[in-house]
Design a protein around this motif. Structure first.
Motif, PDB file in Angstrom:
ATOM      1  N   LYS A  54      -7.231   2.335  -5.363  1.00 48.64           N
ATOM      2  CA  LYS A  54      -8.041   1.585  -4.403  1.00 48.64           C
ATOM      3  C   LYS A  54      -7.225   0.945  -3.287  1.00 48.64           C
ATOM      4  CE  LYS A  54     -11.741   0.463  -7.658  1.00 48.64           C
ATOM      5  NZ  LYS A  54     -12.469  -0.613  -8.365  1.00 48.64           N
ATOM      6  N   ASP A  55      -6.003   0.581  -3.569  1.00 46.37           N
ATOM      7  CA  ASP A  55      -5.184  -0.126  -2.581  1.00 46.37           C
ATOM      8  C   ASP A  55      -4.253   0.796  -1.807  1.00 46.37           C
ATOM      9  OD1 ASP A  55      -6.289  -2.582  -3.377  1.00 46.37           O
ATOM     10  OD2 ASP A  55      -4.852  -2.754  -5.028  1.00 46.37           O
ATOM     11  N   ASP A  56      -4.379   2.092  -2.029  1.00 49.47           N
ATOM     12  CA  ASP A  56      -3.464   3.049  -1.419  1.00 49.47           C
ATOM     13  C   ASP A  56      -4.175   3.944  -0.410  1.00 49.47           C
ATOM     14  OD1 ASP A  56      -1.359   2.118  -3.064  1.00 49.47           O
ATOM     15  OD2 ASP A  56      -2.078   3.379  -4.704  1.00 49.47           O
ATOM     16  N   GLU A  57      -3.382   4.607   0.395  1.00 49.44           N
ATOM     17  CA  GLU A  57      -3.897   5.526   1.402  1.00 49.44           C
ATOM     18  C   GLU A  57      -3.792   6.948   0.865  1.00 49.44           C
ATOM     19  OE1 GLU A  57      -3.613   5.847   6.273  1.00 49.44           O
ATOM     20  OE2 GLU A  57      -1.971   4.955   5.124  1.00 49.44           O
ATOM     21  N   MET A  82       0.844  -1.207   0.000  1.00 59.30           N
ATOM     22  CA  MET A  82       0.000   0.000   0.000  1.00 59.30           C
ATOM     23  C   MET A  82       0.872   1.247   0.000  1.00 59.30           C
ATOM     24  SD  MET A  82      -2.654   1.420   2.922  1.00 59.30           S
ATOM     25  CE  MET A  82      -3.913   0.194   2.639  1.00 59.30           C
ATOM     26  N   ALA A  83       0.627   2.125  -0.959  1.00 54.92           N
ATOM     27  CA  ALA A  83       1.357   3.392  -1.034  1.00 54.92           C
ATOM     28  C   ALA A  83       0.596   4.472  -0.285  1.00 54.92           C
ATOM     29  CB  ALA A  83       1.551   3.793  -2.495  1.00 54.92           C
ATOM     30  N   ARG A  84       1.325   5.478   0.121  1.00 56.54           N
ATOM     31  CA  ARG A  84       0.730   6.643   0.789  1.00 56.54           C
ATOM     32  C   ARG A  84       0.832   7.822  -0.180  1.00 56.54           C
ATOM     33  NH1 ARG A  84       0.512   6.809   6.397  1.00 56.54           N
ATOM     34  NH2 ARG A  84       1.570   8.844   6.485  1.00 56.54           N
ATOM     35  N   MET A  85      -0.341   8.361  -0.567  1.00 54.18           N
ATOM     36  CA  MET A  85      -0.406   9.366  -1.605  1.00 54.18           C
ATOM     37  C   MET A  85      -0.949  10.680  -1.045  1.00 54.18           C
ATOM     38  SD  MET A  85       0.277   7.198  -4.192  1.00 54.18           S
ATOM     39  CE  MET A  85      -0.284   7.911  -5.724  1.00 54.18           C
TER      40      MET A  85
END
Length: 208
Positions: free
Chosen positions: A97-100, A1-4
């Protein structure tokens, strides 16, 4: 999960402080990417001085050497009725969808949302996360505690408050005024953007 981080602004023009702010937030908040999101000319709550195409081109020039920075033209392509921060964040949460996802804003905007001045303010706070930059004269904790919208939707993860170290002020307005008066704001913005402004005679009475 990436943080954007979603960094929305007029970017009219993008400045070195915009870039420094984005880089500092990415470092301090451990973000993987910062998405530069230029506001559309169609927004009713902002008045742009420069065409979307020029502001977009300057953003691409400014961030081309930083692999943590992304430019996204989502708002530029939308119909005017859909241009709300709530709708914008709904789009990005669906796309990543899979990221914060975090929305980056100043404390002055936090106060406005808390006062219900933004579209769907309650749902906006309830359904999203925010990185909030300090602004002179605003006590962020007090602003949250005095707003029913903010305090009732704060689960301890909603707001990441950055209270120090982001107080540099070089406004796009000042740069535009310098160009309009034949000034020399060269070192307040990236060289590539400075050259672009000169080439297209932006921020003068004769710009295209």
């Amino acid at each position: 999960m990436a943080r954007m981080g979603i960094y929305g602004s007029s970017f009219d023009p993008i400045t070195n402080v915009h870039l420094w702010t984005a880089s500092t937030i990415a470092h301090r908040c451990n973000l993987d990417k910062i998405i530069f999101l230029p506001s559309s000319q169609k927004r009713k709550d902002k008045e742009m001085k420069t065409d979307d195409k020029h502001r977009w081109n300057m953003i691409e020039l400014a961030i081309q050497d930083n692999d943590k920075f992304i430019a996204d033209d989502y708002e530029l392509k939308q119909e005017g009725w859909k241009l709300t921060t709530y709708e914008t964040l709904k789009h990005f949460k669906g796309f990543y969808k899979d990221d914060e996802i975090y929305f980056i804003m100043g404390a002055d905007l936090l106060v406005d949302i808390g006062a219900g001045k933004w579209g769907q303010s309650d749902s906006l706070i309830k359904e999203n996360k925010f990185i909030v930059m300090a602004r002179e004269g605003i006590n962020m904790l007090e602003a949250i505690s005095k707003s029913a919208i903010l305090r009732n939707n704060d689960d301890g993860q909603t707001f990441h408050l950055l209270d120090k170290g982001l107080s540099m002020e070089i406004s796009s307005t000042y740069i535009r005024e310098e160009f309009s008066m034949n000034g020399e704001p060269r070192y307040l913005l990236p060289d590539s953007c400075y050259r672009y402004i000169k080439e297209h005679a932006l921020y003068t009475n004769s710009h295209d």
